[in-house]
Motif scaffolding. Structure first.
Motif, PDB file in Angstrom:
ATOM      1  N   ASP A 194       0.813  -1.212   0.000  1.00 22.54           N
ATOM      2  CA  ASP A 194       0.000   0.000   0.000  1.00 22.54           C
ATOM      3  C   ASP A 194       0.843   1.258   0.000  1.00 22.54           C
ATOM      4  OD1 ASP A 194      -2.241  -1.548  -0.019  1.00 22.54           O
ATOM      5  OD2 ASP A 194      -2.507  -1.496   2.162  1.00 22.54           O
ATOM      6  N   ASP A 195       2.025   1.201   0.597  1.00 23.67           N
ATOM      7  CA  ASP A 195       2.866   2.393   0.664  1.00 23.67           C
ATOM      8  C   ASP A 195       3.854   2.475  -0.497  1.00 23.67           C
ATOM      9  OD1 ASP A 195       4.370   0.262   1.468  1.00 23.67           O
ATOM     10  OD2 ASP A 195       5.341   1.307   3.134  1.00 23.67           O
ATOM     11  N   ALA A 196       3.686   1.636  -1.514  1.00 27.53           N
ATOM     12  CA  ALA A 196       4.581   1.684  -2.674  1.00 27.53           C
ATOM     13  C   ALA A 196       4.342   2.977  -3.450  1.00 27.53           C
ATOM     14  CB  ALA A 196       4.344   0.480  -3.578  1.00 27.53           C
ATOM     15  N   LEU A 197       5.402   3.510  -4.007  1.00 23.71           N
ATOM     16  CA  LEU A 197       5.343   4.774  -4.729  1.00 23.71           C
ATOM     17  C   LEU A 197       5.008   4.503  -6.193  1.00 23.71           C
ATOM     18  CD1 LEU A 197       5.873   7.765  -4.219  1.00 23.71           C
ATOM     19  CD2 LEU A 197       8.206   7.397  -4.944  1.00 23.71           C
ATOM     20  N   THR A 198       3.856   5.000  -6.635  1.00 21.16           N
ATOM     21  CA  THR A 198       3.467   4.843  -8.030  1.00 21.16           C
ATOM     22  C   THR A 198       3.911   6.073  -8.797  1.00 21.16           C
ATOM     23  OG1 THR A 198       1.322   5.860  -7.663  1.00 21.16           O
ATOM     24  CG2 THR A 198       1.445   3.461  -7.397  1.00 21.16           C
ATOM     25  N   ALA A 199       3.854   5.998 -10.108  1.00 18.66           N
ATOM     26  CA  ALA A 199       4.296   7.117 -10.942  1.00 18.66           C
ATOM     27  C   ALA A 199       3.443   8.353 -10.677  1.00 18.66           C
ATOM     28  CB  ALA A 199       4.230   6.732 -12.411  1.00 18.66           C
ATOM     29  N   GLU A 200       2.131   8.157 -10.508  1.00 19.99           N
ATOM     30  CA  GLU A 200       1.250   9.303 -10.275  1.00 19.99           C
ATOM     31  C   GLU A 200       1.539   9.967  -8.933  1.00 19.99           C
ATOM     32  OE1 GLU A 200      -0.050   6.198 -11.016  1.00 19.99           O
ATOM     33  OE2 GLU A 200      -0.303   6.571 -13.152  1.00 19.99           O
ATOM     34  N   SER A 201       1.721   9.145  -7.888  1.00 18.34           N
ATOM     35  CA  SER A 201       1.986   9.729  -6.574  1.00 18.34           C
ATOM     36  C   SER A 201       3.361  10.397  -6.540  1.00 18.34           C
ATOM     37  CB  SER A 201       1.872   8.678  -5.477  1.00 18.34           C
ATOM     38  OG  SER A 201       2.852   7.676  -5.654  1.00 18.34           O
ATOM     39  N   PHE A 202       4.306   9.854  -7.311  1.00 12.12           N
ATOM     40  CA  PHE A 202       5.628  10.468  -7.370  1.00 12.12           C
ATOM     41  C   PHE A 202       5.561  11.835  -8.043  1.00 12.12           C
ATOM     42  CE2 PHE A 202       9.817  10.981  -9.456  1.00 12.12           C
ATOM     43  CZ  PHE A 202      10.590  11.030  -8.316  1.00 12.12           C
ATOM     44  N   GLU A 203       4.801  11.924  -9.146  1.00  9.15           N
ATOM     45  CA  GLU A 203       4.653  13.213  -9.829  1.00  9.15           C
ATOM     46  C   GLU A 203       3.934  14.220  -8.946  1.00  9.15           C
ATOM     47  OE1 GLU A 203       2.733  12.338 -13.519  1.00  9.15           O
ATOM     48  OE2 GLU A 203       4.498  11.332 -14.342  1.00  9.15           O
ATOM     49  N   ALA A 204       2.920  13.775  -8.188  1.00 11.10           N
ATOM     50  CA  ALA A 204       2.211  14.668  -7.269  1.00 11.10           C
ATOM     51  C   ALA A 204       3.148  15.154  -6.167  1.00 11.10           C
ATOM     52  CB  ALA A 204       1.002  13.952  -6.672  1.00 11.10           C
ATOM     53  N   MET A 205       4.008  14.261  -5.678  1.00  8.27           N
ATOM     54  CA  MET A 205       4.955  14.636  -4.638  1.00  8.27           C
ATOM     55  C   MET A 205       5.950  15.667  -5.177  1.00  8.27           C
ATOM     56  SD  MET A 205       7.471  12.199  -2.397  1.00  8.27           S
ATOM     57  CE  MET A 205       8.496  11.774  -3.786  1.00  8.27           C
ATOM     58  N   LEU A 206       6.412  15.487  -6.408  1.00  4.82           N
ATOM     59  CA  LEU A 206       7.333  16.443  -7.009  1.00  4.82           C
ATOM     60  C   LEU A 206       6.665  17.807  -7.191  1.00  4.82           C
ATOM     61  CD1 LEU A 206       9.245  14.398  -9.725  1.00  4.82           C
ATOM     62  CD2 LEU A 206      10.107  15.252  -7.559  1.00  4.82           C
ATOM     63  N   ALA A 207       5.406  17.814  -7.606  1.00  2.00           N
ATOM     64  CA  ALA A 207       4.692  19.072  -7.785  1.00  2.00           C
ATOM     65  C   ALA A 207       4.543  19.802  -6.451  1.00  2.00           C
ATOM     66  CB  ALA A 207       3.322  18.813  -8.406  1.00  2.00           C
ATOM     67  N   THR A 208       4.260  19.063  -5.387  1.00  2.94           N
ATOM     68  CA  THR A 208       4.132  19.670  -4.059  1.00  2.94           C
ATOM     69  C   THR A 208       5.463  20.246  -3.611  1.00  2.94           C
ATOM     70  OG1 THR A 208       2.453  18.023  -3.547  1.00  2.94           O
ATOM     71  CG2 THR A 208       3.391  19.226  -1.687  1.00  2.94           C
ATOM     72  N   GLU A 209       6.552  19.526  -3.853  1.00  2.00           N
ATOM     73  CA  GLU A 209       7.875  20.027  -3.478  1.00  2.00           C
ATOM     74  C   GLU A 209       8.228  21.279  -4.275  1.00  2.00           C
ATOM     75  OE1 GLU A 209      10.717  16.912  -3.918  1.00  2.00           O
ATOM     76  OE2 GLU A 209       9.986  15.819  -2.168  1.00  2.00           O
ATOM     77  N   ASP A 210       7.879  21.308  -5.562  1.00  2.00           N
ATOM     78  CA  ASP A 210       8.156  22.490  -6.382  1.00  2.00           C
ATOM     79  C   ASP A 210       7.403  23.702  -5.860  1.00  2.00           C
ATOM     80  OD1 ASP A 210       9.840  21.057  -7.976  1.00  2.00           O
ATOM     81  OD2 ASP A 210       8.364  20.700  -9.580  1.00  2.00           O
ATOM     82  N   GLU A 211       6.129  23.509  -5.469  1.00  2.00           N
ATOM     83  CA  GLU A 211       5.353  24.612  -4.908  1.00  2.00           C
ATOM     84  C   GLU A 211       5.972  25.107  -3.610  1.00  2.00           C
ATOM     85  OE1 GLU A 211       1.420  23.105  -4.516  1.00  2.00           O
ATOM     86  OE2 GLU A 211       1.084  22.998  -6.676  1.00  2.00           O
ATOM     87  N   ALA A 212       6.430  24.198  -2.766  1.00  2.00           N
ATOM     88  CA  ALA A 212       7.056  24.579  -1.500  1.00  2.00           C
ATOM     89  C   ALA A 212       8.356  25.330  -1.758  1.00  2.00           C
ATOM     90  CB  ALA A 212       7.307  23.347  -0.641  1.00  2.00           C
ATOM     91  N   ASP A 213       9.131  24.889  -2.757  1.00  2.00           N
ATOM     92  CA  ASP A 213      10.379  25.580  -3.095  1.00  2.00           C
ATOM     93  C   ASP A 213      10.100  26.991  -3.598  1.00  2.00           C
ATOM     94  OD1 ASP A 213      11.868  23.410  -2.358  1.00  2.00           O
ATOM     95  OD2 ASP A 213      12.135  22.652  -4.418  1.00  2.00           O
ATOM     96  N   GLU A 214       9.071  27.133  -4.432  1.00  2.00           N
ATOM     97  CA  GLU A 214       8.724  28.455  -4.948  1.00  2.00           C
ATOM     98  C   GLU A 214       8.285  29.379  -3.821  1.00  2.00           C
ATOM     99  OE1 GLU A 214       5.803  27.843  -7.963  1.00  2.00           O
ATOM    100  OE2 GLU A 214       7.201  26.826  -9.315  1.00  2.00           O
TER     101      GLU A 214
END
Length: 163
Positions: free
Chosen positions: A107-127
């Motif tokens: 259940d806690d495996a990282l899928t491509a969609e969740s990875f892209e969502a995580m990257l988008a969240t990190e980009d927003e936090a960096d901005e």
């Protein structure tokens, strides 16, 4: 005379029990390393399994995973590995595995969609942090809230506990 015979006997015992077996093992290791060829599986002294890619006089290039090659000294090869020694079998393409052998994802495996969502969240936090930094740049030389660590003046007496 007996003392000399006793010393010679002790040296002979040490030679046959310690030095000779060590030399024999060293010769066998050197022979094993000289017989290695590209494509052989080896166990390095670090405990890592690798495949020999290229061999030089003192060094060899080993492949740890597909496309990951490192250069090691020949002396770092502990032994040649047989197929029976390895617990896992690795292939270059994981898509070729039958469905029965494929591991189910947890259940806690990282899928491509969740990875892209995580990257988008990190980009927003960096901005957001970049915008905050642009508003109030950090200038450590202007800090006034920390105590001063100046040396005591010579005319002031020092307390008794600070010698």
């Amino acid at each position: 005379m007996e003392m000399i015979l006793l010393l010679v006997a002790m040296f002979a015992i040490m030679y046959f029990l310690m030095i000779r077996p060590q030399q024999k093992k060293m010769r066998e290791d050197q022979e094993m390393r000289s017989q290695l060829s590209p494509g052989d599986r080896v166990l390095l002294t670090s405990g890592v399994f690798a495949t020999v890619a290229h061999i030089g006089e003192r060094q060899m290039i080993v492949e740890l995973a597909p496309g990951v090659e490192v250069t090691v000294l020949k002396g770092n090869v502990a032994r040649k590995v047989d197929v029976a020694d390895e617990e896992f079998e690795f292939t270059d393409d994981s898509a070729t595995q039958p469905a029965e052998q494929a591991q189910p994802q947890s259940d806690d495996a990282l899928t491509a969609e969740s990875f892209e969502a995580m990257l988008a969240t990190e980009d927003e936090a960096d901005e957001a942090s970049d915008a905050k930094t642009a508003e109030s740049p950090y200038e450590p030389w202007q800090r006034k809230d920390l105590p001063s660590f100046e040396a005591p003046k010579d005319d002031e007496p020092r307390p008794e506990g600070d010698k």
